[in-house]
Design an enzyme around this catalytic site. Structure first.
Site, PDB file in Angstrom:
ATOM      1  N   HIS A  94       0.827  -1.200   0.000  1.00 52.55           N
ATOM      2  CA  HIS A  94       0.000   0.000   0.000  1.00 52.55           C
ATOM      3  C   HIS A  94       0.865   1.256   0.000  1.00 52.55           C
ATOM      4  CE1 HIS A  94       1.051  -0.555   4.218  1.00 52.55           C
ATOM      5  NE2 HIS A  94       0.749   0.723   4.435  1.00 52.55           N
ATOM      6  N   ASP A  96       0.483   5.091   1.805  1.00 53.65           N
ATOM      7  CA  ASP A  96      -0.263   5.584   2.948  1.00 53.65           C
ATOM      8  C   ASP A  96      -1.389   6.526   2.548  1.00 53.65           C
ATOM      9  OD1 ASP A  96       1.097   4.215   4.944  1.00 53.65           O
ATOM     10  OD2 ASP A  96       2.636   5.764   5.136  1.00 53.65           O
ATOM     11  N   HIS A 247       4.649   0.116   0.367  1.00 55.80           N
ATOM     12  CA  HIS A 247       5.388  -0.613   1.393  1.00 55.80           C
ATOM     13  C   HIS A 247       4.524  -1.693   2.006  1.00 55.80           C
ATOM     14  CE1 HIS A 247       3.569   2.921   3.340  1.00 55.80           C
ATOM     15  NE2 HIS A 247       3.509   2.202   4.458  1.00 55.80           N
ATOM     16  N   ARG A 261       5.709   7.310  14.180  1.00 49.66           N
ATOM     17  CA  ARG A 261       5.669   7.806  12.803  1.00 49.66           C
ATOM     18  C   ARG A 261       5.193   9.255  12.760  1.00 49.66           C
ATOM     19  NH1 ARG A 261       1.843   4.587   8.906  1.00 49.66           N
ATOM     20  NH2 ARG A 261       0.246   5.942   9.809  1.00 49.66           N
TER      21      ARG A 261
END
Length: 273
Positions: A94, A96, A247, A261
């Site tokens: 995917h 993000d 990723h 993150r």
């Protein structure tokens, strides 16, 4: 001196010669950005920084993004704290939050705690995925748009016990259309921009055509020659360009894995036109 050490021929580089505990000079920011655009994902080892240093480093490259499904809306840091990650959504290829408008430009993920083994992350170069398609399929894809929808991600999160209100999130983040081929705002290169997590259909095609073409495009990026795999260490930070990459978080662990993150949107001068 900042140096980039490629990990594979087509994607990924480890960075040396920079200390993320300290503010960066503008020349250093420029060097890092050029290396990031070239290698697509940068790996910084042995960077034992705190959340504020993490945030300040990220803000050199973009403005703060607030993910639609982030539970702690007050904090700029999204904490990923998992022991049973299977089927939570990150264990499929995917980009993000492509259902957001605008989608985030990049993410900076820092390793805080690891299981004794496992928990790697893989990235794929979607420039190459596009360029490897036949010219006929490239021309078709150049003309297509696709629907991106948060619903599947939310249903997975809810099934794993996360307390989201699906109706509320769907109203706040409705489905939207995006080009199947995204032209990078800074490099001008074309990248394949569909993914299994949130792309639901190709606009203007029949159901049968969708059943044939969309899985082909989504699965196309799984070829190993487009990929790099990172074995994390505590203190490693990965910074990737969300526009020409996808990723995959390998869900092969049952011990605690804790990552922090920060996600950034593009500055106006680097935004899609």
């Amino acid at each position: 001196m900042i140096e980039f050490h490629p990990v594979t021929k087509h994607i990924g580089a480890e960075v040396t010669g920079v200390d993320l505990r300290k503010p960066l000079a503008q020349e250093e920011v420029h060097i890092l950005r050029q290396g990031w655009l070239k290698h697509l994902v940068l790996f910084f080892r042995d960077q034992h920084i705190d959340d504020e240093q993490h945030l300040q480093f990220a803000l050199n490259f973009g403005t703060l993004n607030h993910p639609a499904f982030k539970r702690d809306a007050a904090s700029p840091i999204h904490v990923l704290d998992q022991t049973s990650p299977k089927n939570e959504g990150a264990d499929e290829w995917h980009s993000d939050n492509t259902f957001e408008s605008p989608p985030p430009m990049g993410s900076l993920l820092r390793c805080v705690q690891l299981p004794s083994v496992g928990g790697d992350t893989c990235w794929a170069n979607t420039y190459l995925a596009y360029e490897a398609l036949s010219p006929s399929i490239q021309r078709l894809c150049d003309e297509l748009t696709a629907v991106h929808d948060i619903t599947a991600s939310m249903k997975k999160a809810i099934a794993k016990g996360h307390p989201f209100d699906l109706d509320e999130v769907q109203k706040r983040v409705p489905p939207l259309e995006r080009p199947v081929v995204r032209v990078h705002a800074e490099t001008g290169r074309k990248a394949l921009f569909v993914n299994r997590a949130s792309t639901t259909r190709l606009v203007g095609l029949t159901d049968r055509e969708n059943e044939a073409l969309l899985p082909l495009l989504i699965d196309h990026i799984r070829s190993p020659e487009y990929q790099v795999r990172l074995r994390w260490q505590v203190g490693t930070l990965a910074f990737w360009d969300n526009r020409p990459t996808q990723h995959y978080a390998v869900a092969d662990y049952t011990e605690r894995r804790r990552m922090h993150r920060v996600t950034v949107n593009a500055f106006p001068e680097h935004a899609d036109s």
